[in-house]
Design a protein around this motif. Sequence first.
Motif, PDB file in Angstrom:
ATOM      1  N   ALA A   7     -44.592  14.037  15.932  1.00  0.00           N
ATOM      2  CA  ALA A   7     -44.181  15.413  16.259  1.00  0.00           C
ATOM      3  C   ALA A   7     -44.189  16.305  15.016  1.00  0.00           C
ATOM      4  N   TYR A   8     -43.825  15.766  13.860  1.00  0.00           N
ATOM      5  CA  TYR A   8     -43.837  16.536  12.615  1.00  0.00           C
ATOM      6  C   TYR A   8     -45.265  16.804  12.165  1.00  0.00           C
ATOM      7  N   ARG A   9     -46.154  15.822  12.302  1.00  0.00           N
ATOM      8  CA  ARG A   9     -47.561  16.007  11.924  1.00  0.00           C
ATOM      9  C   ARG A   9     -48.217  17.042  12.835  1.00  0.00           C
ATOM     10  N   GLN A  10     -47.904  16.976  14.139  1.00  0.00           N
ATOM     11  CA  GLN A  10     -48.449  17.965  15.068  1.00  0.00           C
ATOM     12  C   GLN A  10     -47.957  19.367  14.710  1.00  0.00           C
ATOM     13  N   ALA A  11     -46.665  19.490  14.418  1.00  0.00           N
ATOM     14  CA  ALA A  11     -46.098  20.801  14.066  1.00  0.00           C
ATOM     15  C   ALA A  11     -46.748  21.344  12.804  1.00  0.00           C
ATOM     16  N   SER A  12     -46.993  20.492  11.842  1.00  0.00           N
ATOM     17  CA  SER A  12     -47.636  20.911  10.599  1.00  0.00           C
ATOM     18  C   SER A  12     -49.069  21.375  10.857  1.00  0.00           C
ATOM     19  N   THR A  13     -49.814  20.621  11.645  1.00  0.00           N
ATOM     20  CA  THR A  13     -51.187  21.005  11.984  1.00  0.00           C
ATOM     21  C   THR A  13     -51.198  22.319  12.748  1.00  0.00           C
ATOM     22  N   ASN A  14     -50.279  22.487  13.701  1.00  0.00           N
ATOM     23  CA  ASN A  14     -50.203  23.737  14.462  1.00  0.00           C
ATOM     24  C   ASN A  14     -49.873  24.922  13.564  1.00  0.00           C
ATOM     25  N   ALA A  15     -49.019  24.705  12.572  1.00  0.00           N
ATOM     26  CA  ALA A  15     -48.672  25.788  11.643  1.00  0.00           C
ATOM     27  C   ALA A  15     -49.902  26.233  10.853  1.00  0.00           C
ATOM     28  N   VAL A  16     -50.717  25.278  10.411  1.00  0.00           N
ATOM     29  CA  VAL A  16     -51.951  25.627   9.689  1.00  0.00           C
ATOM     30  C   VAL A  16     -52.898  26.383  10.618  1.00  0.00           C
ATOM     31  N   ASP A 108     -77.716  21.453  11.062  1.00  0.00           N
ATOM     32  CA  ASP A 108     -78.596  21.039   9.967  1.00  0.00           C
ATOM     33  C   ASP A 108     -77.867  21.330   8.667  1.00  0.00           C
ATOM     34  N   THR A 109     -77.992  20.470   7.672  1.00  0.00           N
ATOM     35  CA  THR A 109     -77.329  20.705   6.388  1.00  0.00           C
ATOM     36  C   THR A 109     -78.259  21.330   5.354  1.00  0.00           C
ATOM     37  N   ASN A 110     -79.525  21.506   5.678  1.00  0.00           N
ATOM     38  CA  ASN A 110     -80.437  22.247   4.804  1.00  0.00           C
ATOM     39  C   ASN A 110     -80.420  23.700   5.274  1.00  0.00           C
ATOM     40  N   ILE A 111     -79.678  24.534   4.564  1.00  0.00           N
ATOM     41  CA  ILE A 111     -79.450  25.907   5.002  1.00  0.00           C
ATOM     42  C   ILE A 111     -80.470  26.836   4.349  1.00  0.00           C
ATOM     43  N   ILE A 112     -81.126  27.643   5.181  1.00  0.00           N
ATOM     44  CA  ILE A 112     -82.162  28.570   4.741  1.00  0.00           C
ATOM     45  C   ILE A 112     -81.765  29.984   5.169  1.00  0.00           C
ATOM     46  N   GLU A 113     -81.952  30.937   4.274  1.00  0.00           N
ATOM     47  CA  GLU A 113     -81.635  32.335   4.566  1.00  0.00           C
ATOM     48  C   GLU A 113     -82.290  32.781   5.872  1.00  0.00           C
ATOM     49  N   GLY A 114     -81.496  33.404   6.747  1.00  0.00           N
ATOM     50  CA  GLY A 114     -81.998  33.972   7.989  1.00  0.00           C
ATOM     51  C   GLY A 114     -82.108  33.012   9.158  1.00  0.00           C
ATOM     52  N   ASN A 115     -82.063  31.707   8.910  1.00  0.00           N
ATOM     53  CA  ASN A 115     -82.120  30.736  10.008  1.00  0.00           C
ATOM     54  C   ASN A 115     -80.764  30.652  10.709  1.00  0.00           C
ATOM     55  N   THR A 116     -80.796  30.329  11.996  1.00  0.00           N
ATOM     56  CA  THR A 116     -79.575  30.204  12.793  1.00  0.00           C
ATOM     57  C   THR A 116     -79.159  28.734  12.871  1.00  0.00           C
ATOM     58  N   TYR A 117     -77.855  28.503  12.729  1.00  0.00           N
ATOM     59  CA  TYR A 117     -77.283  27.157  12.754  1.00  0.00           C
ATOM     60  C   TYR A 117     -76.117  27.133  13.728  1.00  0.00           C
ATOM     61  N   ARG A 118     -75.830  25.944  14.248  1.00  0.00           N
ATOM     62  CA  ARG A 118     -74.723  25.761  15.190  1.00  0.00           C
ATOM     63  C   ARG A 118     -73.624  24.926  14.554  1.00  0.00           C
ATOM     64  N   LEU A 119     -72.396  25.386  14.707  1.00  0.00           N
ATOM     65  CA  LEU A 119     -71.225  24.575  14.389  1.00  0.00           C
ATOM     66  C   LEU A 119     -70.958  23.766  15.650  1.00  0.00           C
ATOM     67  N   VAL A 120     -71.258  22.485  15.597  1.00  0.00           N
ATOM     68  CA  VAL A 120     -71.203  21.625  16.767  1.00  0.00           C
ATOM     69  C   VAL A 120     -69.802  21.076  16.999  1.00  0.00           C
ATOM     70  N   SER A 121     -69.128  20.674  15.922  1.00  0.00           N
ATOM     71  CA  SER A 121     -67.748  20.196  16.026  1.00  0.00           C
ATOM     72  C   SER A 121     -67.012  20.552  14.750  1.00  0.00           C
ATOM     73  N   ALA A 122     -65.719  20.792  14.882  1.00  0.00           N
ATOM     74  CA  ALA A 122     -64.892  21.128  13.732  1.00  0.00           C
ATOM     75  C   ALA A 122     -63.435  20.892  14.082  1.00  0.00           C
ATOM     76  N   ASN A 123     -62.759  20.162  13.204  1.00  0.00           N
ATOM     77  CA  ASN A 123     -61.335  19.900  13.413  1.00  0.00           C
ATOM     78  C   ASN A 123     -60.680  19.581  12.074  1.00  0.00           C
ATOM     79  N   PHE A 124     -59.360  19.577  12.070  1.00  0.00           N
ATOM     80  CA  PHE A 124     -58.621  19.100  10.901  1.00  0.00           C
ATOM     81  C   PHE A 124     -57.363  18.390  11.382  1.00  0.00           C
ATOM     82  N   THR A 125     -56.917  17.449  10.564  1.00  0.00           N
ATOM     83  CA  THR A 125     -55.816  16.574  10.940  1.00  0.00           C
ATOM     84  C   THR A 125     -54.792  16.497   9.842  1.00  0.00           C
ATOM     85  N   ASN A 126     -53.543  16.456  10.217  1.00  0.00           N
ATOM     86  CA  ASN A 126     -52.479  16.145   9.267  1.00  0.00           C
ATOM     87  C   ASN A 126     -52.136  14.668   9.497  1.00  0.00           C
ATOM     88  N   SER A 127     -52.610  13.820   8.618  1.00  0.00           N
ATOM     89  CA  SER A 127     -52.384  12.384   8.809  1.00  0.00           C
ATOM     90  C   SER A 127     -51.323  11.876   7.952  1.00  0.00           C
TER      91      SER A 127
END
Length: 127
Positions: A7-16, A108-127
């Motif tokens: 519950a404390y880890r969840q509260a900390s993650t929610n605060a961030v 893709d991790t090779n980033i080129i000016e003007g090309n379009t990229y997708r953020l497919v997944s993103a998360n963070f955890t307080n462990s």
Amino acid sequence: MVTWPLAYRQASTNAVADLLDGGTGTNATLEIGDTNFSNVLLIFNLQEPACGDANTSATATVNGLPITGTGTTAAGTGITATEYRYKDKAGTVGPSGTIASGEITISDTNIIEGNTYRLVSANFTNS
């Protein structure tokens, strides 16, 4: 070493997650950069709220995935993305890390000016 109950880890993650929605700008962002953030290669504008509430693993996931972004001028003809950082609406840096950590996935991790990229997944955890 301190052991935090779930519950404390969840509260900390929610605060961030709540802090990401703070400030006076338009959106929180997830910036993608090269080593030591010498260059910001790609910026994803997050929706509001930027993240959902922490789950039973104290992990908050970015809302609205997938999100698209365009390679910046700094990316030029191609630079490898290695790091990421969240910024709140005021531009204050929040959680950050390396792309290799697996907390975010981009199309893709090779980033080129003007090309379009997708953020497919993103998360963070307080462990």
